[in-house]
Design a protein around this motif. Sequence first.
Motif, short mmCIF file in Angstrom:
data_model
loop_
_atom_site.label_atom_id
_atom_site.label_comp_id
_atom_site.label_asym_id
_atom_site.label_seq_id
_atom_site.Cartn_x
_atom_site.Cartn_y
_atom_site.Cartn_z
N TRP A 123 -26.36 18.63 -79.40
CA TRP A 123 -26.26 17.61 -78.41
C TRP A 123 -26.59 16.22 -79.24
CZ3 TRP A 123 -24.00 18.98 -74.21
CH2 TRP A 123 -24.32 20.33 -73.83
N ASP A 126 -23.24 13.90 -80.70
CA ASP A 126 -22.38 13.27 -79.46
C ASP A 126 -22.94 12.31 -78.54
OD1 ASP A 126 -20.21 14.84 -80.67
OD2 ASP A 126 -20.45 16.50 -79.24
N LYS A 131 -20.43 10.28 -76.53
CA LYS A 131 -19.23 11.45 -75.97
C LYS A 131 -19.88 12.27 -74.96
CE LYS A 131 -16.82 11.35 -80.56
NZ LYS A 131 -16.55 12.25 -81.73
#
Length: 390
Positions: A123, A126, A131
């Motif tokens: 996680w 990103d 994102k």
Amino acid sequence: MPAVALNPYDLFDVRSLLSDEERAVQDAVARFTDERVLPIIGECFDKGVFPRELIPEMAEMGLLGSSLPTEYGCAGMNAVSYGLICQELERGDSGIRSFASVQSSLCMYPIYAYGSEEQRRRWLPDMAAGKVIGCFGLTEPHGGSDPSNMKTHAKRDGSDWLINGAKMWITNGNLADIAIVWAMTEEGIQGFLVEKDFPGFKAQEVHRKMSLRASVTSGLFFDNVRVPEANRLPNVRGLKGPLGCLTQARFGITWGPIGAAIACLHEATEYSKTRVLFNRPIAATQSVQLKLADMARRITQAQLLSLQLGRLKDAGTMQPTQVSLAKWNNVRMALDIAREARDILGGAGITTEYCPIRHALNLESVITYEGTETVHQLVVGRELTGINAF
């Protein structure tokens, strides 16, 4: 020696106490706020829209998860730099700073501090890149100041968990790809990574707000939401988890309102020089100069308070009570200054063509969320007396 002119928004030259790297961070975020936030934020506030087009730029500058290690795609900055980021973003608008605070301190931090290495690798890069957006589900509809009275619960079902309940006043809720959700279990409060496409999970945006209008606020609802064990934060149980996240975020909040207060002082000062009443600018009156001087005094106190808090945090010695004292002092300072600046602007001050009314409205939320002013006063009182008055 000739006297050197003081910076009216930094009368004690706090900037001279910063490192070259810290000054560079402040300057970069200040430019971003001046060039990208301020030209659009009034209209965003009026329309009740969060400028999500700014997210990639914030990510590119390293503002998301700025204090986390570079091995996870983050900038690896120190705590003071994170504070300066919050100050400059909130000089633009509390909603912009709130977005960054939630993403960084309430979502990325618990994954880093309480998650597995697999969760960090999955996680954090990103999220640092903008994102994946996160939100933080702790506060519930029946009340926010007593998180131990949590109604949302998670029960084991085979190798998964079933979550039922609701969360309220969740910043980034309808923007988020994942929610860090705290729920009561048979083993105590635990954290879960709930992905937006999990069946039974719904985010519903809150409308008709008069505060944080350039920010997304939502309710989160869980109806037998099945969450795999791999999405449970394995390294914390109990209130220590969410409260640890809140301490991280509150640290940034002690800095943010300084930016809002500086914006209000700047606008009130400039307006007072051009507003002519009774044949002279109102800046020439004692009453207005007294108000402006008091604003500068209170901003200076807050700047010194937050800088010392940042040095303590970087040294690893910061205590939650110190964060409570700074949050209480600095948000109250900024709210009072926003209201006073609005008064100096007279009738013009009620429009969002000027920033004080917008900051004043936003700060009504900031003084309430992540511990109300009363809660932080009682935290300091408990430290002084040794008696819990909650």
